[in-house]
Scaffold this active site. Sequence first.
Site, PDB file in Angstrom:
ATOM      1  N   GLY A   1       0.666  -1.722  -0.278  1.00  0.00           N
ATOM      2  CA  GLY A   1       0.140  -0.081   0.371  1.00  0.00           C
ATOM      3  C   GLY A   1       0.915   0.720  -0.018  1.00  0.00           C
ATOM      4  O   GLY A   1       2.177   1.457  -0.147  1.00  0.00           O
TER       5      GLY A   1
ATOM      6  N   ARG B   1       3.694   5.899   1.202  1.00  0.00           N
ATOM      7  CA  ARG B   1       4.342   7.477   1.572  1.00  0.00           C
ATOM      8  C   ARG B   1       3.992   8.219   0.777  1.00  0.00           C
ATOM      9  O   ARG B   1       4.671   9.526   0.274  1.00  0.00           O
ATOM     10  CB  ARG B   1       5.984   7.462   1.749  1.00  0.00           C
TER      11      ARG B   1
ATOM     12  N   LYS C   1       4.292  12.028  -3.627  1.00  0.00           N
ATOM     13  CA  LYS C   1       5.195  10.811  -2.725  1.00  0.00           C
ATOM     14  C   LYS C   1       6.145  11.671  -1.296  1.00  0.00           C
ATOM     15  O   LYS C   1       6.302  12.418  -2.305  1.00  0.00           O
ATOM     16  CB  LYS C   1       6.186  10.555  -3.913  1.00  0.00           C
TER      17      LYS C   1
ATOM     18  N   ASP D   1       8.404   6.143   7.850  1.00  0.00           N
ATOM     19  CA  ASP D   1       8.614   7.821   8.656  1.00  0.00           C
ATOM     20  C   ASP D   1       7.614   8.145   7.411  1.00  0.00           C
ATOM     21  O   ASP D   1       7.191   9.404   7.101  1.00  0.00           O
ATOM     22  CB  ASP D   1       9.628   8.493   8.408  1.00  0.00           C
ATOM     23  N   GLY D   2       7.651   7.695   5.818  1.00  0.00           N
ATOM     24  CA  GLY D   2       6.261   8.333   4.499  1.00  0.00           C
ATOM     25  C   GLY D   2       6.500   9.361   4.537  1.00  0.00           C
ATOM     26  O   GLY D   2       6.489  10.502   3.612  1.00  0.00           O
TER      27      GLY D   2
ATOM     28  N   ARG E   1       3.169  13.236  -8.788  1.00  0.00           N
ATOM     29  CA  ARG E   1       3.409  12.513  -9.996  1.00  0.00           C
ATOM     30  C   ARG E   1       1.847  11.916 -10.625  1.00  0.00           C
ATOM     31  O   ARG E   1       1.538  12.537  -9.734  1.00  0.00           O
ATOM     32  CB  ARG E   1       3.569  11.873  -9.669  1.00  0.00           C
TER      33      ARG E   1
ATOM     34  N   ASP F   1       4.470  -5.253  -7.240  1.00  0.00           N
ATOM     35  CA  ASP F   1       3.366  -3.455  -6.799  1.00  0.00           C
ATOM     36  C   ASP F   1       4.227  -2.293  -7.192  1.00  0.00           C
ATOM     37  O   ASP F   1       3.529  -1.050  -7.614  1.00  0.00           O
ATOM     38  CB  ASP F   1       3.951  -3.280  -5.559  1.00  0.00           C
ATOM     39  N   ASN F   2       5.410  -2.765  -8.478  1.00  0.00           N
ATOM     40  CA  ASN F   2       6.010  -1.132  -9.080  1.00  0.00           C
ATOM     41  C   ASN F   2       5.296  -1.407 -10.570  1.00  0.00           C
ATOM     42  O   ASN F   2       6.344  -0.854 -11.662  1.00  0.00           O
ATOM     43  CB  ASN F   2       7.212  -1.048  -8.857  1.00  0.00           C
TER      44      ASN F   2
ATOM     45  N   ASP G   1       7.050   4.523 -10.382  1.00  0.00           N
ATOM     46  CA  ASP G   1       8.234   3.825  -9.479  1.00  0.00           C
ATOM     47  C   ASP G   1       9.774   4.306 -10.020  1.00  0.00           C
ATOM     48  O   ASP G   1       9.796   2.980  -9.652  1.00  0.00           O
ATOM     49  CB  ASP G   1       7.909   3.168  -8.910  1.00  0.00           C
TER      50      ASP G   1
END
Length: 503
Positions: free
Chosen positions: A99, A102, A122, A134-135, A185, A261-262, A271
């Site tokens: 998920g 960040r 992002k 830390d996102g 993005r 996931d990319n 990504d």
Amino acid sequence: MDQLTAETLAAGNAGGFSQGSYAELPERFFQRADLVPVAAPKLIKLNRQLAEELGLDADFLASDEGLAVLAGNASPKGVQPLALAYAGHQFGQFVPQLGDGRALLIAEVVDRNGRRRDIQLKGSGRTRFSRGGDGRAALGPVLREYLVSEAMAALGIPTTRALAAVTTGEMVFRQPPQPGAIFARVAASHIRIGTFQYFAARSDREALKTLADYAIARHYPEAATQKKPYLAFLEAIVAAQARLVARWMLVGFIHGVMNTDNMSISGETIDYGPCAFMDAYHPGTVFSSIDAGGRYAYANQPRIAVWNLARLAETLLPLLAENDDEAVALAEDALRKFQAAYDGVFHAGLRRKLGLFTERSEDLALAGGLLETMAGNQADFTLVFRTLGEDLRAAAGEGATRSLFANPAEFDDWAKRWRDRLALEPEHDAGRQAAMNAINPKYIPRNHRVEQMIRAAVDQSDLGPFEELLSMLAKPFDEQPEMAAYADPPKMEERVLETFCGT
């Protein structure tokens, strides 16, 4: 299929930010997230041309109010940011929940061409998917993604786009600590192979069907008219990924982290982490610091694309047919179409790169012979193909290309076969060099130049190299005499052997 259509999606809010269609999906598809403001945002780059294409007011985005949106300090009116749920295979190992840890989807827009596009931030802070992170994002990776994604767009390769880069006025804790930044993005969507895997891992067939119907309506509406729409959907994604990876290969691009996931189901490159362009050609080239086994090496990218697509096909089996054996057979047939689609783009591209307008059976062996000679002679991938066009007028044993080979005589042997093949082409070939230059770029984001740019920005707060690279890469096929040094490969001491995600 349910009555979800492309026309339904197109009825959105054209000409500005909207909450968008993804938010209308069930709540388990995402988290409605609160913004995590930053201390002192500053706009460092706004892509005004892209803003215009999106139907957005660039002057507004450059204002204090627009900056607050791009920095994640304020939401567009009427929009609740979303963190999207997905899973994924990372280096072959399945992780059932990843998920947006960040990133936040802050809006959808319908652009001036009627295309629905996502806008995502992002580095916007923690979400429930952060898994201890830390996102946030650091300035260096943000500038790399901005630069490389725009370079890919200029090369004509499907890609997410860069709308803006913003510094946060805060440090992020990396090794060593880095200035924080946020990247805005733009994507056709942020639906990944891993999005389908997320629901398949939970045996949530209802969500899989809802997601597939939504993705068909948004990206492949022609599939909805077919007798087997979900099979047509899978075949369309297979074809899109085949075309995309073939285009990567033709410019020497290495994604670096082809996890499921990319991989976007829209067929866009997404990504940009430890990505890089090859300098000296070798099929086993790897740059990513975390790809110790070479899983995502240059030459492996087509094979990995098929592997990823097989994981997607597994999630769609319940939708392909009620009978398990029939569903598997249909999926396997769809996956087998990858190779022909890939070969069609890659082989045609190789011929064009060599200046061949017609097709002969020996052409692929000719191209393969050049690549093999390049690999054995540490020849620069980009410059070899670019200078071949210049060599059209040079005598045998002369020209710029041979000097790129450690043993020029080996190139001369190949060049004789190439010239013999050119002699079989149509006589009127005055436009051959122009045609070759239109597919063989002179300028790519050279890794050492990208690293020099990052060091200038991070260590000296100097964005001049970033702006200069960005301007040069906007015209990769053009002769730019004032930028000629940017076409040069790195000196031995300048070579970049590893790249990093920066997360």
